[in-house]
Design an enzyme around this catalytic site. Structure first.
Site, mmCIF file in Angstrom:
data_model
loop_
_atom_site.group_PDB
_atom_site.id
_atom_site.type_symbol
_atom_site.label_atom_id
_atom_site.label_comp_id
_atom_site.label_asym_id
_atom_site.label_seq_id
_atom_site.Cartn_x
_atom_site.Cartn_y
_atom_site.Cartn_z
ATOM 1 N N ASP A 182 -14.753 6.575 3.921
ATOM 2 C CA ASP A 182 -14.345 7.305 2.724
ATOM 3 C C ASP A 182 -15.481 7.228 1.699
ATOM 4 O O ASP A 182 -16.434 8.001 1.776
ATOM 5 C CB ASP A 182 -13.037 6.664 2.226
ATOM 6 C CG ASP A 182 -12.401 7.392 1.079
ATOM 7 O OD1 ASP A 182 -12.295 8.626 1.134
ATOM 8 O OD2 ASP A 182 -11.986 6.725 0.111
ATOM 9 N N ARG A 201 0.709 3.505 11.119
ATOM 10 C CA ARG A 201 -0.450 3.282 11.995
ATOM 11 C C ARG A 201 -0.147 3.674 13.437
ATOM 12 O O ARG A 201 -1.046 3.971 14.214
ATOM 13 C CB ARG A 201 -0.855 1.806 11.976
ATOM 14 C CG ARG A 201 -1.389 1.294 10.651
ATOM 15 C CD ARG A 201 -2.021 -0.082 10.856
ATOM 16 N NE ARG A 201 -2.184 -0.834 9.621
ATOM 17 C CZ ARG A 201 -3.239 -0.751 8.811
ATOM 18 N NH1 ARG A 201 -4.217 0.074 9.089
ATOM 19 N NH2 ARG A 201 -3.312 -1.491 7.726
ATOM 20 N N PHE A 217 -5.601 12.549 2.078
ATOM 21 C CA PHE A 217 -5.213 11.219 2.538
ATOM 22 C C PHE A 217 -4.438 11.370 3.837
ATOM 23 O O PHE A 217 -3.430 12.071 3.896
ATOM 24 C CB PHE A 217 -4.368 10.490 1.491
ATOM 25 C CG PHE A 217 -4.187 9.035 1.822
ATOM 26 C CD1 PHE A 217 -5.150 8.109 1.483
ATOM 27 C CD2 PHE A 217 -3.055 8.604 2.505
ATOM 28 C CE1 PHE A 217 -5.002 6.772 1.811
ATOM 29 C CE2 PHE A 217 -2.896 7.260 2.834
ATOM 30 C CZ PHE A 217 -3.872 6.352 2.484
ATOM 31 N N GLU A 264 -14.690 1.857 13.345
ATOM 32 C CA GLU A 264 -13.832 1.915 12.144
ATOM 33 C C GLU A 264 -12.923 3.138 12.236
ATOM 34 O O GLU A 264 -13.209 4.089 12.979
ATOM 35 C CB GLU A 264 -14.758 1.975 10.912
ATOM 36 C CG GLU A 264 -14.084 2.130 9.574
ATOM 37 C CD GLU A 264 -13.136 1.006 9.193
ATOM 38 O OE1 GLU A 264 -12.180 0.743 9.953
ATOM 39 O OE2 GLU A 264 -13.317 0.422 8.111
HETATM 40 P P1 IMP Z 1 -14.491 3.075 1.955
HETATM 41 O O1 IMP Z 1 -15.292 3.947 2.887
HETATM 42 O O2 IMP Z 1 -15.156 1.789 1.608
HETATM 43 O O3 IMP Z 1 -14.057 3.832 0.719
HETATM 44 O O4 IMP Z 1 -13.144 2.609 2.606
HETATM 45 C C1 IMP Z 1 -12.711 3.008 3.822
HETATM 46 C C2 IMP Z 1 -11.309 2.408 3.986
HETATM 47 O O5 IMP Z 1 -10.396 3.023 3.071
HETATM 48 C C3 IMP Z 1 -10.777 2.720 5.358
HETATM 49 O O6 IMP Z 1 -11.086 1.707 6.278
HETATM 50 C C4 IMP Z 1 -9.292 2.817 5.097
HETATM 51 O O7 IMP Z 1 -8.707 1.527 5.161
HETATM 52 C C5 IMP Z 1 -9.173 3.312 3.693
HETATM 53 N N1 IMP Z 1 -8.946 4.769 3.647
HETATM 54 C C6 IMP Z 1 -9.756 5.702 3.102
HETATM 55 N N2 IMP Z 1 -9.241 6.937 3.229
HETATM 56 C C7 IMP Z 1 -8.067 6.784 3.874
HETATM 57 C C8 IMP Z 1 -7.049 7.732 4.313
HETATM 58 O O8 IMP Z 1 -7.119 8.950 4.146
HETATM 59 N N3 IMP Z 1 -5.981 7.189 4.949
HETATM 60 C C9 IMP Z 1 -5.850 5.853 5.172
HETATM 61 N N4 IMP Z 1 -6.764 4.954 4.787
HETATM 62 C C10 IMP Z 1 -7.873 5.411 4.131
HETATM 63 MG MG MG Z 2 -9.765 0.322 7.159
#
Ligand code: IMP
Ligand code: MG
Length: 189
Positions: free
Chosen positions: A112, A174, A161, A108
């Site tokens: 986050d 990307r 971010f 991945e």
């Molecule tokens: P989570 O861990 O379920 O909150 O989500 C993770 C996803 O949120 C990642 O796969 C990214 O798509 C997106 N994401 C979280 N933080 C960032 C960031 O700082 N930049 C870009 N995408 C992010």
């Molecule tokens: Mg993602």
């Protein structure tokens, strides 16, 4: 540097060096132990890239893992509307591989809240794999909303971010070869 980027957190060279170390750590995790005869199952390691964000990292990582290896991909999306994740993931594109008895390494871009991968790990575990581990390029542990610990982490970052090396804002950035912080003006300010 791209004009929308405020600061580069990790350069292309730093990322390449770290990916090389991660590849070695992954290889050590799954390599057979000759003296004991123990080792992975007879099938090659299955590396699973999560679309789209993992693509650049995934491509570099698998070439840094000197083990028999197969690849597959999944695409996920969050249930519900709005900007706050409900924590349930929907599989938008599923694996083409039966993972029963397999060693699975999910790759991945960033962890986050941890909701996506915590949920995905449960979904995959229900299919009877030999093991499921997670390798993420970036980790934001301070943002965790559910308990989740990736097995391999490239870099740990604070509550910022970031974009680049697969990570996007509104579908863009990307393809930046480095990981950087966007200028606040880009967010519509
Ligand atoms: P989570 O861990 O379920 O909150 O989500 C993770 C996803 O949120 C990642 O796969 C990214 O798509 C997106 N994401 C979280 N933080 C960032 C960031 O700082 N930049 C870009 N995408 C992010
Ligand atoms: Mg993602």
């Amino acid at each position: 540097m791209h004009p929308d980027i405020q600061e580069i957190l990790f350069s292309q060279e730093q990322i390449a060096a770290r990916v090389h170390e991660l590849g070695a750590a992954v290889a050590a995790q799954y390599a057979p132990v000759p003296s004991s005869g123990e080792g992975p199952a007879g099938r090659p390691l299955l590396a699973v890239g999560i679309l789209k964000g993992s693509v650049p990292f995934f491509a570099d990582l698998i070439r840094a893992v000197p083990l028999p290896l197969e690849i597959d991909f999944m695409a996920l999306s969050s249930y519900g509307c709005g900007t706050v994740s409900s924590g349930e993931v929907r599989i938008a594109k599923d694996l083409g591989t039966d993972i029963a008895g397999r060693d699975v390494l999910v790759v991945e871009d960033i962890v986050d809240s941890g909701r996506t991968l915590a949920c995905l790990k449960r979904l995959l575990a229900a299919r009877g794999p030999r093991s499921v581990r997670v390798c993420t390029l970036l980790d934001k542990p301070s943002r965790r909303a559910v308990p989740f610990e990736p097995d391999f982490v490239g870099f740990t970052v604070g509550d910022v971010f970031v974009v680049g090396c697969g990570m996007d804002y509104a579908g863009r950035y990307r393809n930046l070869p480095y990981i950087g912080v966007l200028k606040p003006s880009v967010y519509g300010g």
